[in-house]
Design a protein around this motif. Structure first.
Motif, PDB file in Angstrom:
ATOM      1  N   ARG A   1       0.788  -1.228   0.000  1.00 46.69           N
ATOM      2  CA  ARG A   1       0.000   0.000   0.000  1.00 46.69           C
ATOM      3  C   ARG A   1       0.821   1.279   0.000  1.00 46.69           C
ATOM      4  NH1 ARG A   1      -3.330  -0.248   5.416  1.00 46.69           N
ATOM      5  NH2 ARG A   1      -1.181  -0.214   6.176  1.00 46.69           N
ATOM      6  N   GLY A   2       1.863   1.316   0.823  1.00 48.58           N
ATOM      7  CA  GLY A   2       2.750   2.477   0.808  1.00 48.58           C
ATOM      8  C   GLY A   2       2.241   3.698   1.547  1.00 48.58           C
ATOM      9  N   SER A   3       1.409   3.485   2.587  1.00 47.32           N
ATOM     10  CA  SER A   3       0.939   4.674   3.324  1.00 47.32           C
ATOM     11  C   SER A   3       2.080   5.296   4.131  1.00 47.32           C
ATOM     12  CB  SER A   3      -0.253   4.334   4.216  1.00 47.32           C
ATOM     13  OG  SER A   3       0.134   3.553   5.310  1.00 47.32           O
ATOM     14  N   ASN A   4       3.020   4.491   4.602  1.00 49.35           N
ATOM     15  CA  ASN A   4       4.177   5.075   5.296  1.00 49.35           C
ATOM     16  C   ASN A   4       5.066   5.835   4.316  1.00 49.35           C
ATOM     17  OD1 ASN A   4       4.483   4.487   8.321  1.00 49.35           O
ATOM     18  ND2 ASN A   4       3.706   2.548   7.507  1.00 49.35           N
TER      19      ASN A   4
ATOM     20  N   ALA B   1       9.446   0.263   4.471  1.00 48.92           N
ATOM     21  CA  ALA B   1       8.105   0.785   4.751  1.00 48.92           C
ATOM     22  C   ALA B   1       7.094  -0.256   4.268  1.00 48.92           C
ATOM     23  CB  ALA B   1       7.908   2.122   4.048  1.00 48.92           C
ATOM     24  N   GLY B   2       6.880  -1.270   5.119  1.00 50.74           N
ATOM     25  CA  GLY B   2       5.989  -2.356   4.705  1.00 50.74           C
ATOM     26  C   GLY B   2       6.665  -3.245   3.679  1.00 50.74           C
TER      27      GLY B   2
ATOM     28  N   ILE C   1       9.884   0.138  10.244  1.00 57.07           N
ATOM     29  CA  ILE C   1       8.795   0.402  11.192  1.00 57.07           C
ATOM     30  C   ILE C   1       7.975  -0.868  11.337  1.00 57.07           C
ATOM     31  CG2 ILE C   1       7.249   1.414   9.431  1.00 57.07           C
ATOM     32  CD1 ILE C   1       6.633   3.329  12.133  1.00 57.07           C
ATOM     33  N   HIS C   2       7.647  -1.186  12.599  1.00 54.79           N
ATOM     34  CA  HIS C   2       6.915  -2.421  12.876  1.00 54.79           C
ATOM     35  C   HIS C   2       5.693  -2.083  13.744  1.00 54.79           C
ATOM     36  CE1 HIS C   2       6.323  -6.703  13.403  1.00 54.79           C
ATOM     37  NE2 HIS C   2       6.084  -6.455  14.686  1.00 54.79           N
ATOM     38  N   PRO C   3       4.533  -2.676  13.438  1.00 52.62           N
ATOM     39  CA  PRO C   3       3.305  -2.300  14.157  1.00 52.62           C
ATOM     40  C   PRO C   3       3.072  -3.040  15.473  1.00 52.62           C
ATOM     41  CG  PRO C   3       2.758  -3.750  12.351  1.00 52.62           C
ATOM     42  CD  PRO C   3       4.246  -3.571  12.300  1.00 52.62           C
TER      43      PRO C   3
ATOM     44  N   GLN D   1      -0.562  -6.984  14.782  1.00 51.97           N
ATOM     45  CA  GLN D   1      -1.744  -6.457  15.467  1.00 51.97           C
ATOM     46  C   GLN D   1      -2.673  -7.595  15.875  1.00 51.97           C
ATOM     47  OE1 GLN D   1      -0.737  -5.720  12.352  1.00 51.97           O
ATOM     48  NE2 GLN D   1      -0.731  -3.522  11.937  1.00 51.97           N
TER      49      GLN D   1
ATOM     50  N   LEU E   1      -1.501   2.671  12.854  1.00 49.42           N
ATOM     51  CA  LEU E   1      -0.976   3.265  11.609  1.00 49.42           C
ATOM     52  C   LEU E   1      -0.894   4.795  11.695  1.00 49.42           C
ATOM     53  CD1 LEU E   1      -0.011   2.235   8.819  1.00 49.42           C
ATOM     54  CD2 LEU E   1      -2.305   2.719   7.956  1.00 49.42           C
TER      55      LEU E   1
ATOM     56  N   GLU F   1       2.201   5.467  13.339  1.00 51.65           N
ATOM     57  CA  GLU F   1       3.346   5.153  12.472  1.00 51.65           C
ATOM     58  C   GLU F   1       3.655   6.347  11.578  1.00 51.65           C
ATOM     59  OE1 GLU F   1       3.263   1.439  10.273  1.00 51.65           O
ATOM     60  OE2 GLU F   1       1.892   0.551  11.705  1.00 51.65           O
TER      61      GLU F   1
HETATM   62  C1  GRF Z   1       2.720  -1.006   8.412  1.00 48.65           C
HETATM   63  O1  GRF Z   1       1.818  -1.361   9.413  1.00 48.65           O
HETATM   64  C2  GRF Z   1       4.141  -1.227   8.858  1.00 48.65           C
HETATM   65  O2  GRF Z   1       4.328  -1.018  10.235  1.00 48.65           O
HETATM   66  C3  GRF Z   1       4.355  -2.674   8.541  1.00 48.65           C
HETATM   67  O3  GRF Z   1       3.681  -2.890   7.323  1.00 48.65           O
HETATM   68  C4  GRF Z   1       2.620  -1.936   7.204  1.00 48.65           C
HETATM   69  C5  GRF Z   1       2.856  -1.216   5.913  1.00 48.65           C
HETATM   70  O4  GRF Z   1       1.818  -0.333   5.588  1.00 48.65           O
HETATM   71  N1  GRF Z   1       5.768  -2.988   8.480  1.00 48.65           N
HETATM   72  P1  GRF Z   1       1.998   0.689   4.393  1.00 48.65           P
HETATM   73  O5  GRF Z   1       2.381  -0.131   3.155  1.00 48.65           O
HETATM   74  O6  GRF Z   1       3.092   1.654   4.763  1.00 48.65           O
HETATM   75  O7  GRF Z   1       0.681   1.339   4.226  1.00 48.65           O
END
Ligand code: GRF
Length: 203
Positions: free
Chosen positions: A13-16, A89-90, A110-112, A124, A173, A176
């Motif tokens: 998805r790449g939201s980070n 990032a994911g 980054i880890h949730p 989660q 998120l 994050e």
């Molecule tokens: C995030 O929850 C991140 O912590 C984990 O994978 C997810 C990636 O989300 N490592 P996004 O692709 O950045 O939306």
């Protein structure tokens, strides 16, 4: 002053990635994303990069005999774009020494969850199944073990009655997206010092 060159690895998805790009655009993060690389051709993260435009590179895992060969190809792309810090990032692949070696202490993830609790996939869901009352997210440097390297920062998030994997993931998120760009700015400013497992922040 030259800007820190980031190489972002993302599988989905790449939201980070978007949060990082937004922070750069708003002047909150003085860095540049030099390339976005994915192991999935259709990753939304690649499309986000392409629209800007930032170089987007799909590296096809099926073309490489081993994970190590794959990572060697990754390093070539990162070097070609003068990447100084690799941002996961994911990114849903295990890293090998072929990548960790050349970028030792220069790969950040980054880890949730609040590591060392709930490493690996579906953090989660793991947190919900365990029944913890607090979870969150962790920014950490990457070493040879999964979700294990020195911790830069963590944000705690409450687990609420009736939470689902989706609702808890969304609450985490949001944090994050705040935490990651802030920590990247500290790195860009040369304020993070790693000693063994400990990361300290220097003014
Ligand atoms: C995030 O929850 C991140 O912590 C984990 O994978 C997810 C990636 O989300 N490592 P996004 O692709 O950045 O939306």
């Amino acid at each position: 002053m030259s800007r820190l060159m980031l190489g972002v690895l993302a599988s989905g998805r790449g939201s980070n990635l978007q949060a990082i790009l937004d922070a750069i655009r708003h002047g909150q993060l003085r860095a540049e994303v030099g390339v976005v690389i994915s192991n999935h051709k259709e990753a939304e993260a690649l499309a986000r990069a392409r629209s800007l435009p930032i170089p987007d590179v799909f590296i096809d895992p099926s073309l490489y005999a081993s994970r190590s060969d794959y990572d060697a190809a990754l390093v070539q792309v990162l070097k070609a774009h003068q990447v100084e810090l690799v941002v996961l990032a994911g990114y849903m692949r295990l890293l090998t020494p072929a990548l960790i070696g050349p970028y030792r202490n220069r790969i950040i993830n980054i880890h949730p969850s609040l590591l060392p609790a709930f490493p690996g996939l579906h953090a989660q869901a793991q947190a919900l199944a365990y029944g913890v009352k607090v979870s969150g997210c962790t920014v950490h440097f990457v070493d040879e073990e999964v979700d294990h390297g020195p911790i830069v920062a963590q944000t705690a998030v409450p687990v609420l009655e009736g939470d689902t994997e989706e609702s808890l993931s969304a609450r985490i998120l949001e944090q994050e997206h705040r935490l990651f760009p802030c920590m990247l700015q500290l790195y860009a400013d040369g304020k993070l010092r790693i000693e063994g497992r400990k990361v300290s922040i220097h003014e």
